[in-house]
Design a protein around this motif. Structure first.
Motif, short mmCIF file in Angstrom:
data_model
loop_
_atom_site.label_atom_id
_atom_site.label_comp_id
_atom_site.label_asym_id
_atom_site.label_seq_id
_atom_site.Cartn_x
_atom_site.Cartn_y
_atom_site.Cartn_z
N ALA A 122 0.83 -1.21 0.00
CA ALA A 122 0.00 0.00 0.00
C ALA A 122 0.87 1.26 0.00
N ALA A 123 1.92 1.25 0.80
CA ALA A 123 2.80 2.42 0.87
C ALA A 123 3.59 2.60 -0.42
N SER A 124 4.04 1.49 -1.00
CA SER A 124 4.81 1.55 -2.25
C SER A 124 3.99 2.04 -3.42
N ALA A 125 2.72 1.68 -3.44
CA ALA A 125 1.84 2.07 -4.56
C ALA A 125 1.27 3.47 -4.39
N SER A 126 1.45 4.05 -3.23
CA SER A 126 0.92 5.39 -2.97
C SER A 126 1.72 6.46 -3.71
N VAL A 127 1.04 7.54 -4.04
CA VAL A 127 1.69 8.70 -4.64
C VAL A 127 1.37 9.89 -3.76
N PRO A 128 2.39 10.50 -3.12
CA PRO A 128 3.79 10.11 -3.18
C PRO A 128 4.03 8.82 -2.39
N ASN A 129 5.16 8.21 -2.69
CA ASN A 129 5.54 6.95 -2.04
C ASN A 129 5.55 7.16 -0.53
N ALA A 130 5.00 6.18 0.21
CA ALA A 130 4.86 6.32 1.66
C ALA A 130 5.67 5.29 2.44
N VAL A 131 6.63 4.63 1.79
CA VAL A 131 7.46 3.67 2.52
C VAL A 131 8.38 4.45 3.46
N ASP A 132 8.40 4.02 4.70
CA ASP A 132 9.30 4.63 5.68
C ASP A 132 10.13 3.55 6.37
N GLU A 133 11.00 3.95 7.27
CA GLU A 133 11.90 3.00 7.93
C GLU A 133 11.13 1.96 8.74
N THR A 134 10.03 2.35 9.34
CA THR A 134 9.24 1.42 10.14
C THR A 134 8.65 0.31 9.27
N LEU A 135 8.07 0.69 8.13
CA LEU A 135 7.51 -0.31 7.21
C LEU A 135 8.60 -1.22 6.67
N ALA A 136 9.73 -0.65 6.33
CA ALA A 136 10.84 -1.45 5.81
C ALA A 136 11.34 -2.43 6.85
N ALA A 137 11.49 -1.98 8.09
CA ALA A 137 11.97 -2.86 9.17
C ALA A 137 10.97 -3.96 9.44
N ASP A 138 9.69 -3.64 9.40
CA ASP A 138 8.64 -4.63 9.61
C ASP A 138 8.70 -5.70 8.52
N LEU A 139 8.86 -5.28 7.28
CA LEU A 139 8.93 -6.22 6.16
C LEU A 139 10.14 -7.14 6.31
N LYS A 140 11.27 -6.58 6.73
CA LYS A 140 12.51 -7.36 6.86
C LYS A 140 12.44 -8.39 7.98
N GLN A 141 11.48 -8.25 8.88
CA GLN A 141 11.30 -9.27 9.92
C GLN A 141 10.83 -10.59 9.32
N TYR A 142 10.11 -10.53 8.22
CA TYR A 142 9.43 -11.70 7.66
C TYR A 142 9.98 -12.16 6.31
N PHE A 143 10.65 -11.28 5.59
CA PHE A 143 11.09 -11.59 4.23
C PHE A 143 12.57 -11.28 4.06
N ASN A 144 13.26 -12.16 3.33
CA ASN A 144 14.67 -11.90 3.05
C ASN A 144 14.78 -10.91 1.88
N ASP A 145 16.00 -10.52 1.56
CA ASP A 145 16.20 -9.50 0.53
C ASP A 145 15.64 -9.92 -0.83
N THR A 146 15.83 -11.17 -1.21
CA THR A 146 15.31 -11.65 -2.50
C THR A 146 13.78 -11.60 -2.51
N GLU A 147 13.15 -11.99 -1.42
CA GLU A 147 11.68 -11.95 -1.35
C GLU A 147 11.17 -10.51 -1.39
N ILE A 148 11.91 -9.58 -0.80
CA ILE A 148 11.50 -8.17 -0.86
C ILE A 148 11.60 -7.66 -2.29
N VAL A 149 12.64 -8.07 -3.01
CA VAL A 149 12.75 -7.72 -4.43
C VAL A 149 11.57 -8.31 -5.20
N GLU A 150 11.17 -9.53 -4.87
CA GLU A 150 10.02 -10.15 -5.54
C GLU A 150 8.73 -9.37 -5.23
N ILE A 151 8.54 -8.97 -4.00
CA ILE A 151 7.36 -8.16 -3.63
C ILE A 151 7.36 -6.86 -4.43
#
Length: 195
Positions: A122-151
């Motif tokens: 949702a944050a990535s598709a928003s205009v302007p982009n709404a990805v922040d450090e908190t969302l990124a850290a949350d994502l990295k808890q569950y997905f490795n770097d390759t999976e994040i690239v896939e997302i």
């Protein structure tokens, strides 16, 4: 009403090898693709991108489908929202989960990993982009770097279609339209200009 009518399959025989990507994934050729068939190199490039994003992916069908659905919802593409929902069911995602994607934060059907992926989408598709450090850290808890690239690949792939279809008012095909009408909340999905 569509700005450009789609070609018929027989009008683009040089693309037959590329059409198999969508035949296998969806079971039919979408009108968006057949409109694009006027520029064969675009179809060829998107077929390669589609295979790279969807076929060589380690994410579960639930994450893949729901991330595409969320990106399409945020972009406001009713055509793609219907497609991603119907395709998710085709790949084995439970219909109830697809229908309740809007409730992902509180619905018991969603895992914490799926919630993180959907927040990020949702944050990535928003205009302007709404990805922040908190969302990124949350994502990295569950997905490795390759999976994040896939997302991110899924979000960007649908970003192309999310701009293409509303701008050209692409007519929605019967199968995704019927799925959306039956399973998606009418307050969150409508056919818009795609009828």
């Amino acid at each position: 009403m569509a700005i450009i009518d789609p070609l018929q399959r027989e009008q683009a025989p040089e693309l037959e090898d590329y059409f198999t990507v969508w035949d296998e994934r969806m079971g039919y050729l979408p009108n968006a693709l057949m409109t694009m068939a006027r520029k064969p190199k675009m179809v060829q490039a998107l077929a390669q991108l589609s295979e790279a994003v969807h076929n060589d992916c380690s994410l579960s069908p639930d994450v893949r489908g729901l991330v595409g659905q969320m990106a399409s919802k945020v972009h406001g593409c009713q055509y793609c929202l219907a497609h991603t929902a119907a395709n998710s069911e085709r790949y084995g995602v439970a219909v109830e989960k697809i229908a309740r994607m809007w409730e992902f934060e509180t619905c018991e059907l969603f895992s914490d990993a799926e919630r993180a992926a959907l927040r990020f989408a949702a944050a990535s598709a928003s205009v302007p982009n709404a990805v922040d450090e908190t969302l990124a850290a949350d994502l990295k808890q569950y997905f490795n770097d390759t999976e994040i690239v896939e997302i991110m690949g899924i979000i960007c792939y649908y970003g192309w279609w999310n701009r293409w279809n509303p701008s050209l008012a692409t007519t929605l095909e019967a199968h995704p339209r019927g799925f959306a009408e039956q399973h998606l909340d009418a307050t969150k999905w409508n056919i818009g200009t795609h009828g």
